[in-house]
Design a protein around this motif. Structure first.
Motif, short mmCIF file in Angstrom:
data_model
loop_
_atom_site.label_atom_id
_atom_site.label_comp_id
_atom_site.label_asym_id
_atom_site.label_seq_id
_atom_site.Cartn_x
_atom_site.Cartn_y
_atom_site.Cartn_z
N THR A 139 0.93 -1.15 0.27
CA THR A 139 -0.06 0.23 0.21
C THR A 139 0.77 1.26 0.44
OG1 THR A 139 -1.67 1.15 1.26
CG2 THR A 139 -0.05 0.24 2.77
N SER B 266 -0.88 4.38 0.30
CA SER B 266 -1.69 5.45 0.87
C SER B 266 -1.74 5.24 2.32
CB SER B 266 -3.20 5.06 0.23
OG SER B 266 -3.61 4.96 -1.00
N ALA C 207 -8.65 3.15 0.92
CA ALA C 207 -7.67 2.29 -0.13
C ALA C 207 -6.57 1.36 0.60
CB ALA C 207 -6.63 3.42 -0.67
N GLN D 95 -8.53 -0.82 3.03
CA GLN D 95 -8.96 -2.09 2.26
C GLN D 95 -7.61 -3.20 2.21
OE1 GLN D 95 -11.12 -2.87 1.03
NE2 GLN D 95 -10.78 -4.61 -0.01
N ALA D 96 -6.08 -2.06 2.58
CA ALA D 96 -4.72 -2.93 1.86
C ALA D 96 -4.76 -4.03 3.10
CB ALA D 96 -3.58 -2.31 1.82
N TYR E 54 -2.23 -1.79 -3.54
CA TYR E 54 -3.42 -0.49 -3.16
C TYR E 54 -3.13 1.06 -2.64
CZ TYR E 54 -6.04 -4.72 -1.97
OH TYR E 54 -7.16 -5.68 -1.83
#
Length: 138
Positions: A27, A29, A36, A39-40, A138
């Motif tokens: 990720t 982010s 995002a 989510q990762a 991500y």
């Protein structure tokens, strides 16, 4: 409908596909893109819970999540708290902060959470290209 399967033995044999055993999640982010980032971490923690070997890479602004108390700065409605997801991944997987990302932010090995390592692109490529690995970014 026939009771037997068609004979495919005359065709070329397909090479066996290795089972995916490792999930590498990267990720970029941080709190700048909370959905995002979350989510990762959610995918990484879900994979750990499913018994998959997980390697979570924190790059760009996500590098800050490898530092104590920084994961708590990401608050997202209807999402598991990031510190809980990070703890789950650390308990059974690995978490890595990108070397260059850490250097740009003044993060040293002494600054990261216990169990978090700092490593570079060569290690990421090795993990992502290992037999049986699947990488997600991500």
């Amino acid at each position: 409908m026939p009771d037997t399967l068609p004979d495919v033995s005359a065709g070329p044999a397909a090479a066996p596909v290795p089972a995916r055993r490792t999930l590498v999640v990267k990720t970029t982010s941080g709190t700048d893109r909370p959905e995002a980032a979350n989510q990762a971490f959610t995918v990484a923690a879900a994979a750990v819970a499913a018994g998959v070997e997980v390697s979570l890479w924190l790059t760009g602004e996500a590098a800050w999540f490898g530092v104590p108390d920084r994961a708590a700065e990401l608050v997202l409605e209807h999402a598991a708290p990031l510190p809980d997801l990070l703890e789950a991944v650390l308990a059974a997987g690995s978490v890595t902060v990108c070397t260059q990302c850490a250097a740009r932010r003044g993060i040293s090995p002494d600054d990261v959470l216990p169990g978090v390592r700092i490593a570079g692109a060569a290690v990421f490529v090795e993990e992502a290209l290992a037999p049986g690995a699947q990488a997600l970014v991500y």
